[in-house]
Write an enzyme that holds these catalytic residues in place. Structure first.
Site, PDB file in Angstrom:
ATOM      1  N   ARG A 162     -30.849  26.710 -62.539  1.00  0.00           N
ATOM      2  CA  ARG A 162     -31.515  27.801 -61.809  1.00  0.00           C
ATOM      3  C   ARG A 162     -30.549  28.534 -60.868  1.00  0.00           C
ATOM      4  O   ARG A 162     -30.911  28.926 -59.758  1.00  0.00           O
ATOM      5  CB  ARG A 162     -32.711  27.285 -60.986  1.00  0.00           C
ATOM      6  CG  ARG A 162     -33.840  26.711 -61.795  1.00  0.00           C
ATOM      7  CD  ARG A 162     -34.490  27.765 -62.700  1.00  0.00           C
ATOM      8  NE  ARG A 162     -35.734  27.288 -63.260  1.00  0.00           N
ATOM      9  CZ  ARG A 162     -35.830  26.522 -64.348  1.00  0.00           C
ATOM     10  NH1 ARG A 162     -34.743  26.147 -64.989  1.00  0.00           N
ATOM     11  NH2 ARG A 162     -37.009  26.150 -64.804  1.00  0.00           N
ATOM     12  N   SER A 233     -42.669  28.013 -61.211  1.00  0.00           N
ATOM     13  CA  SER A 233     -42.316  26.932 -60.280  1.00  0.00           C
ATOM     14  C   SER A 233     -41.887  27.557 -58.956  1.00  0.00           C
ATOM     15  O   SER A 233     -41.011  28.423 -58.939  1.00  0.00           O
ATOM     16  CB  SER A 233     -41.143  26.112 -60.810  1.00  0.00           C
ATOM     17  OG  SER A 233     -41.475  25.502 -62.023  1.00  0.00           O
ATOM     18  N   GLU A 329     -37.639  28.362 -55.379  1.00  0.00           N
ATOM     19  CA  GLU A 329     -36.967  28.934 -56.552  1.00  0.00           C
ATOM     20  C   GLU A 329     -36.966  30.477 -56.504  1.00  0.00           C
ATOM     21  O   GLU A 329     -35.924  31.089 -56.744  1.00  0.00           O
ATOM     22  CB  GLU A 329     -37.650  28.424 -57.833  1.00  0.00           C
ATOM     23  CG  GLU A 329     -36.887  28.774 -59.086  1.00  0.00           C
ATOM     24  CD  GLU A 329     -37.594  28.355 -60.360  1.00  0.00           C
ATOM     25  OE1 GLU A 329     -37.475  27.179 -60.732  1.00  0.00           O
ATOM     26  OE2 GLU A 329     -38.236  29.208 -60.991  1.00  0.00           O
TER      27      GLU A 329
HETATM   28  N1  EPU Z   1     -45.636  16.155 -62.275  1.00  0.00           N
HETATM   29  C1  EPU Z   1     -46.586  15.541 -61.477  1.00  0.00           C
HETATM   30  N2  EPU Z   1     -47.491  16.345 -60.848  1.00  0.00           N
HETATM   31  C2  EPU Z   1     -47.497  17.682 -60.989  1.00  0.00           C
HETATM   32  C3  EPU Z   1     -46.525  18.296 -61.785  1.00  0.00           C
HETATM   33  C4  EPU Z   1     -45.582  17.510 -62.432  1.00  0.00           C
HETATM   34  O1  EPU Z   1     -46.625  14.333 -61.322  1.00  0.00           O
HETATM   35  O2  EPU Z   1     -48.372  18.332 -60.392  1.00  0.00           O
HETATM   36  C5  EPU Z   1     -44.673  15.306 -63.019  1.00  0.00           C
HETATM   37  C6  EPU Z   1     -45.007  15.316 -64.509  1.00  0.00           C
HETATM   38  O3  EPU Z   1     -45.955  14.355 -64.846  1.00  0.00           O
HETATM   39  C7  EPU Z   1     -43.654  15.010 -65.129  1.00  0.00           C
HETATM   40  C8  EPU Z   1     -42.693  15.657 -64.151  1.00  0.00           C
HETATM   41  O4  EPU Z   1     -43.371  15.832 -62.918  1.00  0.00           O
HETATM   42  O5  EPU Z   1     -43.418  13.635 -65.155  1.00  0.00           O
HETATM   43  C9  EPU Z   1     -42.122  16.968 -64.646  1.00  0.00           C
HETATM   44  O6  EPU Z   1     -43.188  17.899 -64.880  1.00  0.00           O
HETATM   45  P1  EPU Z   1     -43.072  19.070 -65.965  1.00  0.00           P
HETATM   46  O7  EPU Z   1     -42.608  18.540 -67.261  1.00  0.00           O
HETATM   47  O8  EPU Z   1     -44.355  19.833 -65.944  1.00  0.00           O
HETATM   48  O9  EPU Z   1     -41.885  19.993 -65.484  1.00  0.00           O
HETATM   49  P2  EPU Z   1     -41.374  20.402 -64.030  1.00  0.00           P
HETATM   50  O10 EPU Z   1     -40.164  19.620 -63.697  1.00  0.00           O
HETATM   51  O11 EPU Z   1     -42.504  20.361 -63.061  1.00  0.00           O
HETATM   52  C10 EPU Z   1     -39.714  22.185 -64.949  1.00  0.00           C
HETATM   53  C11 EPU Z   1     -39.382  23.623 -64.723  1.00  0.00           C
HETATM   54  C12 EPU Z   1     -40.386  24.524 -65.399  1.00  0.00           C
HETATM   55  C13 EPU Z   1     -40.391  24.209 -66.889  1.00  0.00           C
HETATM   56  C14 EPU Z   1     -40.729  22.722 -67.072  1.00  0.00           C
HETATM   57  C15 EPU Z   1     -40.656  22.266 -68.515  1.00  0.00           C
HETATM   58  C16 EPU Z   1     -38.229  23.740 -62.595  1.00  0.00           C
HETATM   59  C17 EPU Z   1     -38.312  24.110 -61.151  1.00  0.00           C
HETATM   60  N3  EPU Z   1     -39.359  23.910 -63.304  1.00  0.00           N
HETATM   61  O12 EPU Z   1     -40.950  21.926 -64.300  1.00  0.00           O
HETATM   62  O13 EPU Z   1     -39.932  25.866 -65.231  1.00  0.00           O
HETATM   63  O14 EPU Z   1     -41.344  24.998 -67.570  1.00  0.00           O
HETATM   64  O15 EPU Z   1     -39.770  21.917 -66.337  1.00  0.00           O
HETATM   65  O16 EPU Z   1     -39.338  22.176 -68.926  1.00  0.00           O
HETATM   66  O17 EPU Z   1     -37.165  23.332 -63.063  1.00  0.00           O
HETATM   67  C18 EPU Z   1     -40.127  27.687 -63.711  1.00  0.00           C
HETATM   68  O18 EPU Z   1     -38.968  27.472 -63.387  1.00  0.00           O
HETATM   69  O19 EPU Z   1     -40.797  28.636 -63.204  1.00  0.00           O
HETATM   70  C19 EPU Z   1     -40.785  26.798 -64.651  1.00  0.00           C
HETATM   71  C20 EPU Z   1     -42.086  26.866 -64.934  1.00  0.00           C
END
Ligand code: EPU
Length: 333
Positions: A162, A233, A329
């Site tokens: 990012r 995010s 972000e």
């Molecule tokens: N999780 C929770 N609670 C929540 C949300 C997530 O416990 O409310 C846990 C999930 O269960 C999982 C972990 O956190 O174990 C990761 O969650 P997720 O796979 O949904 O991805 P993320 O890390 O929350 C990142 C990116 C997203 C991208 C997803 C999928 C960042 C800041 N965000 O989210 O990107 O779509 O991975 O690859 O890196 C964005 O940048 O706007 C964005 C949506």
């Protein structure tokens, strides 16, 4: 044509109210240079706005806000292995992802990300095991301070999670006009993300079915900015030392941890925010989404101070509970 006192509330996906003193759109580099000359002659500060899906509008904007409208695609070169394709800055990112499959592959995992092609390199958009930087060959645009057209190689863009040179040395000093992608012509899908691996065990994986599955996953977790104002995010996933991650995991064995190349560990901010009690919780006109705690949403009437207050409350609670500092972000415009 330059317009005065332009309403930006429909130009940012958080729908924060703000007005630009002046607004100008451009459809090619010569129109861009004309706008920049007018700005230089009148000493107007210049800012660039793409799809407005990763910005925080803190109030009215003095000077000239410019917006790219060109949306062409041009194949530059093809070998047996790769296609080099230029996409112009104003093209919708998702439309480009769909079009890109005619030339090569890799962008399927980035389907349905809001915003434009020109904004993609700035924060190196990423999702489901892929990042824009994996496929960017070069980025062309005009440097505001010199009004010179420049092309930066992928290495010069200094892409990281990012992050890029466009958020650092070139922040507020560069207007991206086009991005050249190098796309492998063979479809070798990236299916490492857990839910994708499960899906692909029984599905017929084609570029189109992968785009559909990614779109389905996104729709199931992430609110549609057309319906619920949000900027994806709101916080980056924090990267901490291996020692800090190990300490946190001892106390919280469920904490999702992703080891990084250099030995550091990326933590799931959504998990930290949920554990700190903010999933689905609101503070005034803004809240953290009930299905994905990392996404800040508003009721459509929020102003910047509502967002700022919630940001600070979430940061303070995560810091006191886990000793981890979350960084937003989206960028302050
Ligand atoms: N999780 C929770 N609670 C929540 C949300 C997530 O416990 O409310 C846990 C999930 O269960 C999982 C972990 O956190 O174990 C990761 O969650 P997720 O796979 O949904 O991805 P993320 O890390 O929350 C990142 C990116 C997203 C991208 C997803 C999928 C960042 C800041 N965000 O989210 O990107 O779509 O991975 O690859 O890196 C964005 O940048 O706007 C964005 C949506």
């Amino acid at each position: 044509m330059i317009r005065q006192d332009y309403d930006l509330s429909a130009c940012n996906t958080l729908r924060l109210p703000a007005r630009a003193q002046l607004w100008g759109e451009f459809s090619d580099v010569s129109e861009l240079l004309t706008l920049l000359s007018a700005a230089a002659a009148s000493h107007w500060p210049v800012r660039v706005l793409g799809g407005g899906s990763n910005v925080l509008l803190a109030g009215d904007i003095p000077g000239l806000v410019i917006c790219p409208r060109m949306a062409g695609v041009q194949v530059l070169r093809q070998t047996a292995e790769f296609s080099w394709v230029a996409a112009e800055a104003g093209l919708s990112w998702h439309d480009w992802v769909v079009q890109s499959t005619a030339y090569g592959h890799g962008l399927e995992n980035l389907a349905l990300i809001p915003g434009t092609v020109g904004a993609a390199p700035v924060q190196n958009i990423g999702a489901y095991g892929a990042e824009a930087a994996d496929f960017i060959d070069s980025v062309t645009g005009v440097q505001l301070s010199s009004r010179q057209l420049r092309t930066l190689s992928a290495a010069e863009c200094r892409f990281a999670y990012r992050d890029s040179v466009f958020k650092r040395e070139l922040a507020r000093d560069f207007v991206i006009t086009r991005v050249v992608f190098r796309l492998p012509r063979q479809f070798a899908p990236q299916l490492s993300y857990g839910p994708l691996a499960t899906w692909s065990a029984t599905a017929v994986v084609t570029p189109q079915s992968l785009i559909e599955e990614i779109s389905r996953i996104r729709r199931s977790k992430l609110p549609d900015p057309q319906q619920i104002p949000n900027a994806g995010s709101f916080f980056k996933n924090p990267v901490v030392s291996a020692a800090q991650a190990a300490g946190l995991q001892r106390e919280h064995p469920q904490l999702p941890c992703y080891p990084q190349a250099g030995g550091d560990v990326k933590l799931a901010a959504g998990w930290l925010i949920e554990q700190a009690g903010w999933k689905g919780r609101w503070s005034g006109h803004a809240g953290m989404h009930r299905d994905q705690a990392l996404v800040l949403v508003t009721d459509g009437t929020a102003v910047y101070t509502d967002v700022e207050r919630l940001q600070q409350q979430v940061q303070a609670d995560v810091l006191s509970r886990f000793g981890v500092q979350l960084e937003p972000e989206p960028q302050l415009f």
